[in-house]
Design a protein around this motif. Structure first.
Motif, short mmCIF file in Angstrom:
data_model
loop_
_atom_site.label_atom_id
_atom_site.label_comp_id
_atom_site.label_asym_id
_atom_site.label_seq_id
_atom_site.Cartn_x
_atom_site.Cartn_y
_atom_site.Cartn_z
N PHE A 4 -27.44 -12.57 44.25
CA PHE A 4 -27.41 -13.75 45.10
C PHE A 4 -27.21 -15.02 44.27
CE2 PHE A 4 -29.84 -10.63 47.44
CZ PHE A 4 -29.42 -10.79 48.75
N GLU A 5 -26.63 -16.02 44.93
CA GLU A 5 -26.51 -17.35 44.34
C GLU A 5 -27.58 -18.22 44.97
OE1 GLU A 5 -22.51 -18.70 44.83
OE2 GLU A 5 -21.70 -16.98 43.72
N LEU A 6 -28.24 -19.02 44.15
CA LEU A 6 -29.35 -19.85 44.61
C LEU A 6 -29.00 -21.32 44.48
CD1 LEU A 6 -30.55 -17.18 43.20
CD2 LEU A 6 -32.69 -18.35 43.37
N LEU A 25 -33.50 -7.73 51.50
CA LEU A 25 -32.56 -8.86 51.54
C LEU A 25 -31.12 -8.39 51.35
CD1 LEU A 25 -34.11 -11.90 49.63
CD2 LEU A 25 -33.38 -11.78 52.02
N LYS A 26 -30.90 -7.52 50.36
CA LYS A 26 -29.55 -7.02 50.12
C LYS A 26 -29.03 -6.24 51.32
CE LYS A 26 -28.44 -4.99 46.28
NZ LYS A 26 -28.45 -4.20 45.04
N ILE A 75 -37.70 -25.29 48.42
CA ILE A 75 -36.82 -24.69 49.41
C ILE A 75 -35.53 -24.30 48.71
CG2 ILE A 75 -35.60 -24.99 51.60
CD1 ILE A 75 -37.63 -27.22 52.28
N MET A 76 -35.14 -23.05 48.92
CA MET A 76 -33.93 -22.51 48.30
C MET A 76 -32.96 -22.07 49.39
SD MET A 76 -34.84 -22.58 45.06
CE MET A 76 -33.76 -21.53 44.16
N ASN A 77 -31.69 -22.36 49.17
CA ASN A 77 -30.60 -21.88 50.00
C ASN A 77 -29.98 -20.73 49.21
OD1 ASN A 77 -28.37 -21.51 51.61
ND2 ASN A 77 -27.80 -23.68 51.63
N ILE A 78 -29.97 -19.53 49.78
CA ILE A 78 -29.56 -18.34 49.04
C ILE A 78 -28.42 -17.65 49.79
CG2 ILE A 78 -30.36 -16.10 48.18
CD1 ILE A 78 -33.25 -17.34 48.24
N HIS A 79 -27.38 -17.25 49.05
CA HIS A 79 -26.24 -16.52 49.62
C HIS A 79 -25.91 -15.33 48.74
CE1 HIS A 79 -25.45 -20.31 51.78
NE2 HIS A 79 -24.83 -19.54 52.65
N ARG A 80 -25.36 -14.28 49.35
CA ARG A 80 -24.88 -13.14 48.59
C ARG A 80 -23.76 -13.60 47.67
NH1 ARG A 80 -25.90 -7.70 50.45
NH2 ARG A 80 -24.68 -7.00 48.68
N GLU A 106 -37.53 -0.44 53.47
CA GLU A 106 -37.20 0.66 54.37
C GLU A 106 -35.91 0.37 55.15
OE1 GLU A 106 -40.69 1.89 56.56
OE2 GLU A 106 -41.73 2.41 54.70
N ASP A 107 -35.51 1.31 55.99
CA ASP A 107 -34.25 1.24 56.72
C ASP A 107 -34.17 0.00 57.61
OD1 ASP A 107 -31.73 2.40 57.66
OD2 ASP A 107 -32.81 2.64 59.55
N VAL A 108 -33.02 -0.68 57.58
CA VAL A 108 -32.83 -1.90 58.38
C VAL A 108 -31.71 -1.73 59.42
CG1 VAL A 108 -33.71 -3.41 56.56
CG2 VAL A 108 -31.25 -2.94 56.70
N THR A 109 -31.30 -0.49 59.69
CA THR A 109 -30.20 -0.23 60.61
C THR A 109 -30.37 -0.95 61.94
OG1 THR A 109 -29.92 1.93 59.59
CG2 THR A 109 -28.83 1.59 61.71
#
Length: 164
Positions: free
Chosen positions: A131-133, A94-95, A152-157, A63-66
């Motif tokens: 994303f890059e993991l 997430l996006k 444990i994952m470090n995730i970035h766009r 749903e909306d994340v504004t």
């Protein structure tokens, strides 16, 4: 984490987010409406430990994340990958929440029963579209709490390349 903006997805009891607030972060713990009372109780019971700030808000994935903008510095997720119907809404959230500098830390227990392995595989396959993991090696986990089935994952766009 001092003075960093942190958002926890699927907070449940809020333990992860509250811990970040004890380290100086300004935290928003999020979950469904039915968990808000529990989150508020746990925030109240631990407020004497908080050196940053912490608040609870309703956020239903997909749903909306504004109201959660601008993107936080960190998004924390602990044990959010277990329910197949929630994968697409979680990935959309997430996006929508992440900016180019947002660091997503995802911790999960690898479960081998039933559909869990297939759900995990699908989640990480879909996640890698945007994303890059980076898997954090076990020897970097806390010595007292490390376990072969905790990841444990470090995730970035992924960085988008603009057209000229």
């Amino acid at each position: 984490l001092a003075r960093r903006a942190v958002l926890e997805l699927g907070a449940g009891t809020g333990a992860v987010g509250i811990m970040a607030a004890t380290l100086g972060a300004n935290v928003t713990v999020t979950d469904l409406e039915e968990l808000q009372e529990l989150l508020e109780v746990n925030i109240e019971n631990n407020k004497h430990l908080v050196t940053g700030s912490v608040r609870a808000k309703v956020l239903k994935w997909g749903e909306d994340v504004t109201e959660f903008q601008p993107p936080p510095d960190y998004i924390l997720m602990a044990d959010c990958i277990y329910y197949e119907e929630s994968l697409e809404p979680l990935l959309k959230t997430l996006k929508d929440l992440t900016g180019p500098d947002t660091c997503v830390l995802c911790c999960y227990e690898q479960r081998t029963m039933g559909k869990n392995p297939e759900i995990e595989r699908k989640y990480f396959e879909l996640l890698q579209r945007d994303f890059e993991l980076e898997k954090i090696p076990l020897d970097k986990h806390d010595e007292e709490y490390r376990s072969e089935d905790i990841h444990i994952m470090n995730i970035h766009r992924k960085q988008t390349v603009g057209c000229l």
